[in-house]
Design an enzyme around this catalytic site. Structure first.
Site, PDB file in Angstrom:
ATOM      1  N   LYS A  21       0.831  -1.208   0.000  1.00 44.08           N
ATOM      2  CA  LYS A  21       0.000   0.000   0.000  1.00 44.08           C
ATOM      3  C   LYS A  21       0.862   1.253   0.000  1.00 44.08           C
ATOM      4  O   LYS A  21       0.638   2.177  -0.783  1.00 44.08           O
ATOM      5  CB  LYS A  21      -0.919  -0.046   1.228  1.00 44.08           C
ATOM      6  CG  LYS A  21      -1.897   1.099   1.330  1.00 44.08           C
ATOM      7  CD  LYS A  21      -3.170   0.695   2.066  1.00 44.08           C
ATOM      8  CE  LYS A  21      -2.974   0.474   3.543  1.00 44.08           C
ATOM      9  NZ  LYS A  21      -2.820   1.721   4.319  1.00 44.08           N
ATOM     10  N   SER A  22       1.847   1.298   0.876  1.00 41.84           N
ATOM     11  CA  SER A  22       2.694   2.498   0.977  1.00 41.84           C
ATOM     12  C   SER A  22       3.410   2.763  -0.340  1.00 41.84           C
ATOM     13  O   SER A  22       3.480   3.906  -0.813  1.00 41.84           O
ATOM     14  CB  SER A  22       3.753   2.294   2.068  1.00 41.84           C
ATOM     15  OG  SER A  22       3.153   2.189   3.317  1.00 41.84           O
ATOM     16  N   ARG A  26       3.048   5.939  -3.216  1.00 48.09           N
ATOM     17  CA  ARG A  26       4.225   6.723  -3.613  1.00 48.09           C
ATOM     18  C   ARG A  26       4.487   6.606  -5.116  1.00 48.09           C
ATOM     19  O   ARG A  26       4.939   7.568  -5.749  1.00 48.09           O
ATOM     20  CB  ARG A  26       5.432   6.279  -2.792  1.00 48.09           C
ATOM     21  CG  ARG A  26       5.334   6.774  -1.324  1.00 48.09           C
ATOM     22  CD  ARG A  26       6.146   5.913  -0.400  1.00 48.09           C
ATOM     23  NE  ARG A  26       6.230   6.420   0.962  1.00 48.09           N
ATOM     24  CZ  ARG A  26       5.292   6.237   1.910  1.00 48.09           C
ATOM     25  NH1 ARG A  26       4.164   5.598   1.637  1.00 48.09           N
ATOM     26  NH2 ARG A  26       5.459   6.720   3.131  1.00 48.09           N
ATOM     27  N   GLY A  94      -5.138   7.760   5.630  1.00 53.28           N
ATOM     28  CA  GLY A  94      -4.272   8.724   6.314  1.00 53.28           C
ATOM     29  C   GLY A  94      -3.020   9.000   5.497  1.00 53.28           C
ATOM     30  O   GLY A  94      -2.532  10.134   5.440  1.00 53.28           O
ATOM     31  N   SER A 165       7.049   8.950  12.470  1.00 54.65           N
ATOM     32  CA  SER A 165       5.995   8.807  11.464  1.00 54.65           C
ATOM     33  C   SER A 165       6.553   8.945  10.053  1.00 54.65           C
ATOM     34  O   SER A 165       7.082   9.998   9.682  1.00 54.65           O
ATOM     35  CB  SER A 165       4.908   9.865  11.682  1.00 54.65           C
ATOM     36  OG  SER A 165       4.070   9.916  10.541  1.00 54.65           O
ATOM     37  N   GLN A 167       4.730   8.996   7.499  1.00 53.44           N
ATOM     38  CA  GLN A 167       3.833   9.894   6.760  1.00 53.44           C
ATOM     39  C   GLN A 167       4.281  11.339   6.910  1.00 53.44           C
ATOM     40  O   GLN A 167       4.299  12.106   5.935  1.00 53.44           O
ATOM     41  CB  GLN A 167       2.400   9.710   7.236  1.00 53.44           C
ATOM     42  CG  GLN A 167       1.862   8.327   6.907  1.00 53.44           C
ATOM     43  CD  GLN A 167       0.461   8.092   7.424  1.00 53.44           C
ATOM     44  OE1 GLN A 167      -0.103   8.919   8.149  1.00 53.44           O
ATOM     45  NE2 GLN A 167      -0.116   6.960   7.063  1.00 53.44           N
ATOM     46  N   ASP A 313       1.967  -1.346  11.734  1.00 52.04           N
ATOM     47  CA  ASP A 313       0.627  -1.751  11.291  1.00 52.04           C
ATOM     48  C   ASP A 313       0.285  -3.184  11.671  1.00 52.04           C
ATOM     49  O   ASP A 313      -0.821  -3.659  11.383  1.00 52.04           O
ATOM     50  CB  ASP A 313       0.510  -1.595   9.769  1.00 52.04           C
ATOM     51  CG  ASP A 313       0.472  -0.125   9.358  1.00 52.04           C
ATOM     52  OD1 ASP A 313       0.118   0.718  10.205  1.00 52.04           O
ATOM     53  OD2 ASP A 313       0.803   0.177   8.203  1.00 52.04           O
ATOM     54  N   LYS A 340      -4.759   5.318  14.780  1.00 55.79           N
ATOM     55  CA  LYS A 340      -4.785   4.683  13.450  1.00 55.79           C
ATOM     56  C   LYS A 340      -6.243   4.665  12.948  1.00 55.79           C
ATOM     57  O   LYS A 340      -7.061   5.447  13.411  1.00 55.79           O
ATOM     58  CB  LYS A 340      -4.176   3.278  13.535  1.00 55.79           C
ATOM     59  CG  LYS A 340      -2.680   3.294  13.860  1.00 55.79           C
ATOM     60  CD  LYS A 340      -1.883   3.861  12.703  1.00 55.79           C
ATOM     61  CE  LYS A 340      -0.394   3.927  13.017  1.00 55.79           C
ATOM     62  NZ  LYS A 340       0.347   4.698  12.026  1.00 55.79           N
TER      63      LYS A 340
END
Ligand code: S3P
Length: 439
Positions: A21-22, A26, A94, A165, A167, A313, A340
């Site tokens: 997902k990350s 990106r 998020g 973080s 993010q 996660d 979260k």
């Protein structure tokens, strides 16, 4: 939508899980502002990443999908995004909201980021504060979404993040691409470094130590071909289900094993899990491997708090591992879980108690007393990872586990039900509460 899981043993076999997902977020964002055409294989066709895709299309980026998991992103260059016609809906994500906040802070237009009910309760001041220090103009609703971003010219920043973080780090780096000076980010613990790796692959000069990243100003991105590894965070559910089964030997192919993500493997191994990491190779800048997992009996441990950011996660699945282990497992330094997709400490404690497992909860931790799991009803609080963690618990409970409000599983692991069924999990889906289950 609800899941009903009956006690079931997994078969041996090989499965694939969807793309990371990350990295998928990106690939879209960096591909969009690169010069040239970026092709992506193994993209996560899940709702979170589709929100990023829709937002970029709304800003004039041409993205085609020869297959659901393949993208062709025609980069518009750093200055090529266009003013969107309306608010950009980040859905449940998020990651999308915080990374777009960074990307949009330095544009020559204004934009608005909105999200669903869960996202609207997640703190945004952690990105608004450092971006404002760079000269950004971002209005939030008392620190929460929606974000109204009035594009500004940005300057450099030296920033020590108060929370670990990825993010926040990524938002600063994305804004930094538009800043007149260099950005320097210090992180209190190592967090996932996919942004740094992909920027490097796209020709951006970065100096990245374990906890400090320096990015000089004024750099452009070159398009590349990206193959997205399978998501270790999704594989984690399959891994635990195989560990808990009496006689399973399961292989999961092409899984991302970036060392900033492998905390879950290390924690499970220290609980006694038999997990092998085979055939390590690179997909671009990202290491991948085939994971082999065999039935194992788990023992309770004190989870090393230095591993928290490397498994951030995976705590829902680790709480289930703890519930199935001999003795007690203590978790500390996991306060971030409270912000979260749900308050994951509270949601896991509540769900485990519903299955008769004793859990002592503190503000930033928990002690889970391993033992027998009974069946029962669990509320996922609309959180994909809570839902999937309890589906795994259902495989070893004494009788059926019913998990409410599971539709969000599609945000990160479309095909979860089918993949788990293919390995022998007895999982049925009720489309509406009270409806007859379909199997
Ligand atoms: C993510 C970073 C983590 C993680 C999230 C994805 C990312 O969040 O929990 O699922 O892609 O950068 P934090 O950076 O808030 O810890």
């Amino acid at each position: 939508m609800n899941f009903v899981v009956e006690p079931s043993a997994l078969k041996s076999g090989t499965v694939t899980v969807p793309g990371d997902k990350s990295i998928s977020h990106r690939a879209l964002m960096l591909g969009a502002i690169a010069d040239g055409t970026t092709s992506v294989r193994g993209f996560l066709d899940g709702e979170d990443c589709l929100a990023s895709l829709a937002a970029l299309r709304a800003m004039g980026v041409n993205i085609t999908r020869p297959e659901a998991t393949e993208l062709v992103v025609e980069g518009v260059g750093k200055a090529g995004l266009k003013v969107p016609a309306g608010a950009l809906d980040m859905g449940n994500s998020g990651t999308a909201m915080r990374l777009f906040a960074g990307l949009l802070a330095g544009q020559s237009f204004s934009s608005e980021l909105t999200g669903d009910a869960s996202l609207s309760k997640r703190p945004m001041d952690r990105v608004v504060r450092p971006l404002s220090m760079m000269g950004a103009s971002i209005q939030s609703s008392e620190g929460y979404p929606p974000l109204v971003i009035d594009g500004q010219s940005l300057h450099g920043l030296v920033y020590s993040m108060p929370v670990a973080s990825a993010q926040v780090k990524s938002a600063i780096l994305l804004a930094g691409l538009y800043a007149t000076g260099e950005v320097v980010v210090h992180q209190p613990a190592i967090t996932r470094d996919h942004t740094e790796r992909m920027l490097t692959a796209m020709g951006v000069e970065l100096r990245a130590g374990e906890t400090q990243i320096i990015m000089p100003a004024g750099q452009g991105l070159k398009a590349i071909d990206i193959q997205v590894p399978a998501d270790l965070s999704s594989a984690a559910f399959v891994i635990l289900a195989a560990i808990l089964s009496p006689d399973a030997d399961v292989t999961i192919a092409n899984v991302g094993v970036n060392p900033t993500r492998t905390g879950v493997i290390e924690i499970l191994q220290s609980m006694g899990a038999d997990i092998g990491i085979q055939n390590v190779r690179l997909f671009g800048e990202e290491p991948v491997a085939d994971l082999t997992v065999r039935s194992s009996s788990l023992r309770g441990i004190d989870v090393d708090s230095a591993k928290v950011s490397l498994a951030i996660d995976e705590f829902p699945v680790l709480f289930i591992a703890a519930a199935c282990a001999r003795g007690k497992t203590s978790f500390s330094g996991i306060g971030e879980l409270r912000v979260k997709e749900s308050d994951r400490i509270a949601a896991m404690a509540e769900g485990l108690r519903a299955l008769s497992v004793a859990v002592d909860e503190t503000e930033d931790g928990a002690v889970v007393h391993g033992g027998k799991l009974y069946g029962g009803n669990v509320n996922s609080h609309g959180d994909h990872r809570i839902a999937m963690a309890f589906a795994v618990a259902g495989s070893v409970a004494e009788w059926a586990v019913r998990i409410d409000d599971t539709a969000a599983v599609d945000t990160s692991f479309p095909g979860f039900v089918e993949s788990m069924r293919s390995l022998g999990l007895s999982i049925s889906v009720e489309e509406e509460s009270g409806a007859e289950p379909t199997s």
